[in-house]
Design a protein around this motif. Sequence first.
Motif, mmCIF file in Angstrom:
data_model
loop_
_atom_site.group_PDB
_atom_site.id
_atom_site.type_symbol
_atom_site.label_atom_id
_atom_site.label_comp_id
_atom_site.label_asym_id
_atom_site.label_seq_id
_atom_site.Cartn_x
_atom_site.Cartn_y
_atom_site.Cartn_z
ATOM 1 N N LEU A 97 0.860 -1.184 0.000
ATOM 2 C CA LEU A 97 0.000 0.000 0.000
ATOM 3 C C LEU A 97 0.897 1.236 0.000
ATOM 4 C CD1 LEU A 97 -2.723 1.509 0.366
ATOM 5 C CD2 LEU A 97 -2.356 1.304 2.832
ATOM 6 N N LYS A 98 0.763 2.055 -1.043
ATOM 7 C CA LYS A 98 1.487 3.325 -1.083
ATOM 8 C C LYS A 98 0.680 4.328 -0.281
ATOM 9 C CE LYS A 98 3.127 6.926 -4.188
ATOM 10 N NZ LYS A 98 3.183 7.427 -5.572
ATOM 11 N N MET A 99 1.175 4.676 0.893
ATOM 12 C CA MET A 99 0.442 5.594 1.767
ATOM 13 C C MET A 99 0.645 7.047 1.342
ATOM 14 S SD MET A 99 1.131 3.608 5.390
ATOM 15 C CE MET A 99 0.034 4.639 6.353
ATOM 16 N N THR A 100 1.898 7.421 1.091
ATOM 17 C CA THR A 100 2.221 8.746 0.542
ATOM 18 C C THR A 100 3.361 8.552 -0.447
ATOM 19 O OG1 THR A 100 3.930 9.330 2.171
ATOM 20 C CG2 THR A 100 1.644 9.794 2.780
ATOM 21 N N ASP A 101 3.891 9.653 -0.981
ATOM 22 C CA ASP A 101 5.032 9.558 -1.890
ATOM 23 C C ASP A 101 6.288 9.074 -1.182
ATOM 24 O OD1 ASP A 101 3.538 10.379 -4.029
ATOM 25 O OD2 ASP A 101 4.089 12.504 -3.837
ATOM 26 N N LYS A 102 6.316 9.145 0.164
ATOM 27 C CA LYS A 102 7.514 8.774 0.912
ATOM 28 C C LYS A 102 7.277 7.663 1.928
ATOM 29 C CE LYS A 102 9.691 13.306 0.522
ATOM 30 N NZ LYS A 102 10.307 14.433 1.246
ATOM 31 N N VAL A 103 6.077 7.089 1.969
ATOM 32 C CA VAL A 103 5.754 6.048 2.951
ATOM 33 C C VAL A 103 5.038 4.902 2.252
ATOM 34 C CG1 VAL A 103 4.585 5.526 5.120
ATOM 35 C CG2 VAL A 103 5.496 7.818 4.750
ATOM 36 N N VAL A 104 5.531 3.675 2.478
ATOM 37 C CA VAL A 104 4.954 2.478 1.863
ATOM 38 C C VAL A 104 4.765 1.419 2.940
ATOM 39 C CG1 VAL A 104 5.322 0.647 0.172
ATOM 40 C CG2 VAL A 104 6.027 2.975 -0.365
ATOM 41 N N LEU A 105 3.624 0.709 2.874
ATOM 42 C CA LEU A 105 3.309 -0.362 3.819
ATOM 43 C C LEU A 105 3.196 -1.679 3.060
ATOM 44 C CD1 LEU A 105 2.252 -1.361 6.663
ATOM 45 C CD2 LEU A 105 -0.037 -0.866 5.785
ATOM 46 N N SER A 164 3.467 12.368 7.594
ATOM 47 C CA SER A 164 4.897 12.055 7.663
ATOM 48 C C SER A 164 5.108 10.587 8.019
ATOM 49 C CB SER A 164 5.582 12.943 8.706
ATOM 50 O OG SER A 164 5.101 12.613 10.006
ATOM 51 N N LEU A 165 6.338 10.125 7.859
ATOM 52 C CA LEU A 165 6.664 8.739 8.187
ATOM 53 C C LEU A 165 6.436 8.454 9.669
ATOM 54 C CD1 LEU A 165 7.872 5.964 7.489
ATOM 55 C CD2 LEU A 165 10.141 6.954 7.887
ATOM 56 N N THR A 166 6.846 9.362 10.532
ATOM 57 C CA THR A 166 6.667 9.170 11.974
ATOM 58 C C THR A 166 5.192 9.113 12.348
ATOM 59 O OG1 THR A 166 8.714 10.394 12.344
ATOM 60 C CG2 THR A 166 7.283 10.066 14.243
ATOM 61 N N ALA A 167 4.397 10.006 11.772
ATOM 62 C CA ALA A 167 2.959 10.024 12.065
ATOM 63 C C ALA A 167 2.279 8.766 11.535
ATOM 64 C CB ALA A 167 2.315 11.271 11.462
ATOM 65 N N ALA A 168 2.674 8.316 10.329
ATOM 66 C CA ALA A 168 2.076 7.112 9.751
ATOM 67 C C ALA A 168 2.416 5.877 10.578
ATOM 68 C CB ALA A 168 2.561 6.933 8.314
ATOM 69 N N SER A 169 3.655 5.802 11.070
ATOM 70 C CA SER A 169 4.051 4.646 11.878
ATOM 71 C C SER A 169 3.279 4.591 13.188
ATOM 72 C CB SER A 169 5.554 4.681 12.147
ATOM 73 O OG SER A 169 5.889 5.765 12.991
ATOM 74 N N GLN A 170 3.062 5.748 13.802
ATOM 75 C CA GLN A 170 2.312 5.770 15.062
ATOM 76 C C GLN A 170 0.828 5.497 14.829
ATOM 77 O OE1 GLN A 170 3.831 6.153 18.178
ATOM 78 N NE2 GLN A 170 1.838 5.336 18.759
ATOM 79 N N MET A 171 0.270 6.011 13.737
ATOM 80 C CA MET A 171 -1.130 5.745 13.429
ATOM 81 C C MET A 171 -1.364 4.252 13.219
ATOM 82 S SD MET A 171 -3.493 7.056 10.241
ATOM 83 C CE MET A 171 -2.545 6.120 9.062
ATOM 84 N N LEU A 172 -0.466 3.587 12.487
ATOM 85 C CA LEU A 172 -0.613 2.152 12.261
ATOM 86 C C LEU A 172 -0.527 1.381 13.575
ATOM 87 C CD1 LEU A 172 -0.880 -0.294 10.434
ATOM 88 C CD2 LEU A 172 1.603 -0.198 10.070
ATOM 89 N N SER A 173 0.407 1.761 14.427
ATOM 90 C CA SER A 173 0.529 1.097 15.729
ATOM 91 C C SER A 173 -0.736 1.270 16.555
ATOM 92 C CB SER A 173 1.733 1.663 16.491
ATOM 93 O OG SER A 173 1.841 1.080 17.765
ATOM 94 N N ASN A 174 -1.295 2.465 16.570
ATOM 95 C CA ASN A 174 -2.525 2.719 17.329
ATOM 96 C C ASN A 174 -3.703 1.930 16.762
ATOM 97 O OD1 ASN A 174 -1.041 4.509 18.845
ATOM 98 N ND2 ASN A 174 -1.886 6.337 17.900
ATOM 99 N N MET A 175 -3.817 1.874 15.436
ATOM 100 C CA MET A 175 -4.912 1.133 14.814
ATOM 101 C C MET A 175 -4.857 -0.346 15.161
ATOM 102 S SD MET A 175 -5.292 2.758 11.019
ATOM 103 C CE MET A 175 -6.336 1.404 10.519
ATOM 104 N N LEU A 176 -3.653 -0.926 15.111
ATOM 105 C CA LEU A 176 -3.508 -2.344 15.438
ATOM 106 C C LEU A 176 -3.781 -2.600 16.916
ATOM 107 C CD1 LEU A 176 -0.307 -3.137 13.353
ATOM 108 C CD2 LEU A 176 -2.652 -3.798 12.815
ATOM 109 N N TYR A 177 -3.341 -1.698 17.780
ATOM 110 C CA TYR A 177 -3.514 -1.902 19.218
ATOM 111 C C TYR A 177 -4.970 -1.781 19.651
ATOM 112 C CZ TYR A 177 -2.582 -1.758 24.208
ATOM 113 O OH TYR A 177 -2.564 -2.045 25.546
#
Length: 200
Positions: free
Chosen positions: A102-110, A142-155
Amino acid sequence: MDALGLLRPAASVSGLPAAHVPHAASGFALGDHAGRAPAAPAEGPGVVASASSGPLQRRFEPYQNNGGTVLAVAGKDFCVVASDTRLGLGYSIPSRKVSRILKMTDKVVLASSGMQADMMTLHKTLRMRLVKYQQNHQKDMSLTAASQMLSNMLYTRRFFPYYTFNVLGGIDEKGEGWAYGYDAIGSHEKVSAYALPRLG
């Protein structure tokens, strides 16, 4: 079995035992002990004999593992995220053209592996949240915000989690590449090749 056999009260439907079978053992009576053998079930048309004397059990399994391999490699000014495209189901391969990226942004990929249905649901929810963030803040996450959002969603789903195992990679605001590895309930680790200690 004749055609009318399925209409009898003691008959089964699709090979399953009937709900009430006359003269069948219904468990132990008061005073019965483990030393006494239970009465054998009566056999008749449509009755399935069972070796166990316990109740008939059904089990619902909400998860299945469709496999998949995902990886992320990050360096000082780059990050590469990759995955395979094969969807497995037991010993069969229903598809060889499944995207796990999943391409989340131009600089972040999952990239996600595990259960295909949960992966698709997670990616759909992430896309909606990314659009909402972009509309509210007029910029990409941003990458930091996307990483924290994913962690929160999973938790938040930790009691009935998405059966997915994720890697997130991208470039941060300083132009440095980072990779994050997640388990199913959001615990994660941030790594980069140039940040690791060098031996020798």
